[in-house]
Design an enzyme around this catalytic site. Structure first.
Site, PDB file in Angstrom:
ATOM      1  N   HIS A   9      13.173  17.966  41.566  1.00 40.96           N
ATOM      2  CA  HIS A   9      13.980  16.648  41.213  1.00 40.96           C
ATOM      3  C   HIS A   9      12.903  15.518  42.061  1.00 40.96           C
ATOM      4  CE1 HIS A   9      18.079  14.685  42.137  1.00 40.96           C
ATOM      5  NE2 HIS A   9      17.074  13.682  42.472  1.00 40.96           N
ATOM      6  N   HIS A  11      11.823  11.544  40.679  1.00 45.29           N
ATOM      7  CA  HIS A  11      12.088  10.232  39.978  1.00 45.29           C
ATOM      8  C   HIS A  11      10.749   9.685  39.651  1.00 45.29           C
ATOM      9  CE1 HIS A  11      16.507  10.198  40.051  1.00 45.29           C
ATOM     10  NE2 HIS A  11      16.354  10.847  41.290  1.00 45.29           N
ATOM     11  N   ASP A  13      10.112   6.279  38.601  1.00 49.08           N
ATOM     12  CA  ASP A  13       9.940   4.953  39.252  1.00 49.08           C
ATOM     13  C   ASP A  13       9.875   5.070  40.589  1.00 49.08           C
ATOM     14  OD1 ASP A  13      12.674   5.855  39.267  1.00 49.08           O
ATOM     15  OD2 ASP A  13      13.419   3.711  38.732  1.00 49.08           O
ATOM     16  N   GLY A 164      22.182   7.134  39.650  1.00 48.83           N
ATOM     17  CA  GLY A 164      22.818   5.956  39.916  1.00 48.83           C
ATOM     18  C   GLY A 164      23.977   6.218  40.927  1.00 48.83           C
ATOM     19  N   HIS A 191      23.625  14.502  39.365  1.00 48.86           N
ATOM     20  CA  HIS A 191      23.541  13.927  40.976  1.00 48.86           C
ATOM     21  C   HIS A 191      25.086  14.099  41.246  1.00 48.86           C
ATOM     22  CE1 HIS A 191      19.523  12.274  40.139  1.00 48.86           C
ATOM     23  NE2 HIS A 191      19.473  11.672  41.492  1.00 48.86           N
ATOM     24  N   GLU A 194      26.093  13.585  46.644  1.00 53.80           N
ATOM     25  CA  GLU A 194      24.856  13.277  47.703  1.00 53.80           C
ATOM     26  C   GLU A 194      25.492  12.964  48.880  1.00 53.80           C
ATOM     27  OE1 GLU A 194      22.435  10.501  45.454  1.00 53.80           O
ATOM     28  OE2 GLU A 194      21.264  10.083  47.454  1.00 53.80           O
ATOM     29  N   ASP A 271      12.476  13.837  45.686  1.00 52.86           N
ATOM     30  CA  ASP A 271      13.166  12.742  45.317  1.00 52.86           C
ATOM     31  C   ASP A 271      12.400  11.667  44.695  1.00 52.86           C
ATOM     32  OD1 ASP A 271      15.522  11.601  44.347  1.00 52.86           O
ATOM     33  OD2 ASP A 271      16.719  11.092  46.047  1.00 52.86           O
TER      34      ASP A 271
HETATM   35 ZN   LIG Z   1      17.572  11.874  42.775  1.00 49.78          ZN
END
Ligand SMILES: [Zn+2]
Length: 331
Positions: A9, A11, A13, A164, A191, A194, A271
């Site tokens: 997991h 990302h 960006d 998101g 996701h 969370e 993450d």
């Molecule tokens: Zn994430």
């Protein structure tokens, strides 16, 4: 004993190096006005909320709008992961966020695949891409993202996800999207849970998700935890990020160890390496120190991660055999 680690997991960006940000800002003439780049792209010590956290994605979002930028970012990230000695990494991003200056979805995905492959070079690390739909994105764009995943599956892309602001749109809205992915044989993670909503986790599992991003809220429901265990769902947990966004108020209250002790397939992940200023090494150190995990537990969690990876089966078997030889046959 340090296990061979896997990050499921992560990302793109949220994991740009300061060096790449500086280079890309220079290329597009973005004036950083003497600001400290780290402060623009990392939450540091002062994160009060998810809003603070999400601000750190503004600049990367602006910079990653050309094929060259995406290729460079993916290459740099993959190289850094390989240099950390990871066995496997799955890198995720939302193609639709990188089409603001005219790139097509295909161009975005191909640029990231090129970058990832260049970054892997001759290293022994394996890597795959997950394409994210966006909770706050238009339905048509999300459908296009899943169509892209179908056409690049096995060519660098290994699965899909939705990211998101969870809860902005009810999970059930995305049921047709995921049912379609299930029908097309595209592996997916979602996701879900969370923060507070364990029902989203149950729904995600019912749609066919084999993995859940975060899943912290499962701790509120015996039914949910039993389902995760019974269905052998892999939870991609990201402790540092959860603490920064206040998804979990303190490390003592983080459910990672409770899930592990129940036999749920939990994994630890980063993450966003840059936004959270973390690494798998830091995550491992934190959970070992504060949650009472033993070295063999970390090995077990990394084995769960490999078993839950979206690589094709033949490749997965090979990599698991390699992992076992390294971790269990030591004399
Ligand atoms: Zn994430």
């Amino acid at each position: 004993m340090k296990p061979l680690e896997t990050d499921l997991h992560l990302h793109l960006d949220g994991s740009l190096s300061a060096k790449v940000v500086r280079q890309l800002a220079g290329q597009i003439g973005y004036d950083l006005e003497g600001q400290d780049i780290r402060k623009l792209i990392s939450v540091g010590e002062n994160c009060e909320s998810l809003i603070d956290y999400l601000k750190c994605f503004d600049l990367p979002g602006r910079l990653l709008q050309t094929a060259e930028a995406l290729e460079l970012a993916a290459m740099d990230l993959t190289q850094r992961l390989a240099a950390q000695g990871l066995l496997l990494a799955e890198i995720r991003f939302a193609p639709q966020l990188h089409m603001k200056k005219g790139l097509t979805g295909q161009q975005v995905v191909e640029a990231v695949i090129r970058g990832m492959n260049r970054g892997l070079g001759s290293s022994s690390m394996k890597a795959g891409l997950l394409l994210c739909a966006m909770v706050n994105g238009p339905d048509r764009e999300n459908e296009e993202t899943f169509e892209l995943a179908a056409s690049y599956l096995g060519k660098g892309v290994v699965g899909v996800d939705i990211a998101g602001p969870e809860g902005l749109v009810p999970m059930s809205h995305f049921e047709p999207l995921f049912k379609g992915a299930y029908k097309n044989g595209i592996p997916f993670t979602i996701h879900a849970g969370e923060t507070g909503n364990f029902e989203n986790i149950i729904k995600a599992v019912h749609y066919g998700a084999r993995r859940i991003g975060h899943g912290c809220a499962a701790i509120q429901s015996e039914v949910c935890m039993d389902l995760l265990k019974k269905e052998k769902i892999t939870l991609e947990m990201c402790v540092v990020s959860n603490l920064q966004t206040r998804a979990v108020p303190s490390i003592k209250e983080h459910p990672l160890k409770a899930f592990y002790d129940r036999g749920i397939r939990v994994t630890y992940n980063t993450d966003n390496m840059t936004v959270s200023d973390t690494s798998l090494e830091k995550e491992a150190e934190l959970i070992r120190r504060h949650m009472g995990f033993l070295p063999e537990d970390l090995v077990q969690m990394n084995r769960y991660a490999l078993e839950g990876a979206f690589l094709e089966n033949a490749e997965k078997e090979k990599i698991i055999a390699f992992f076992d030889k390294n971790n269990y046959n030591e004399t």
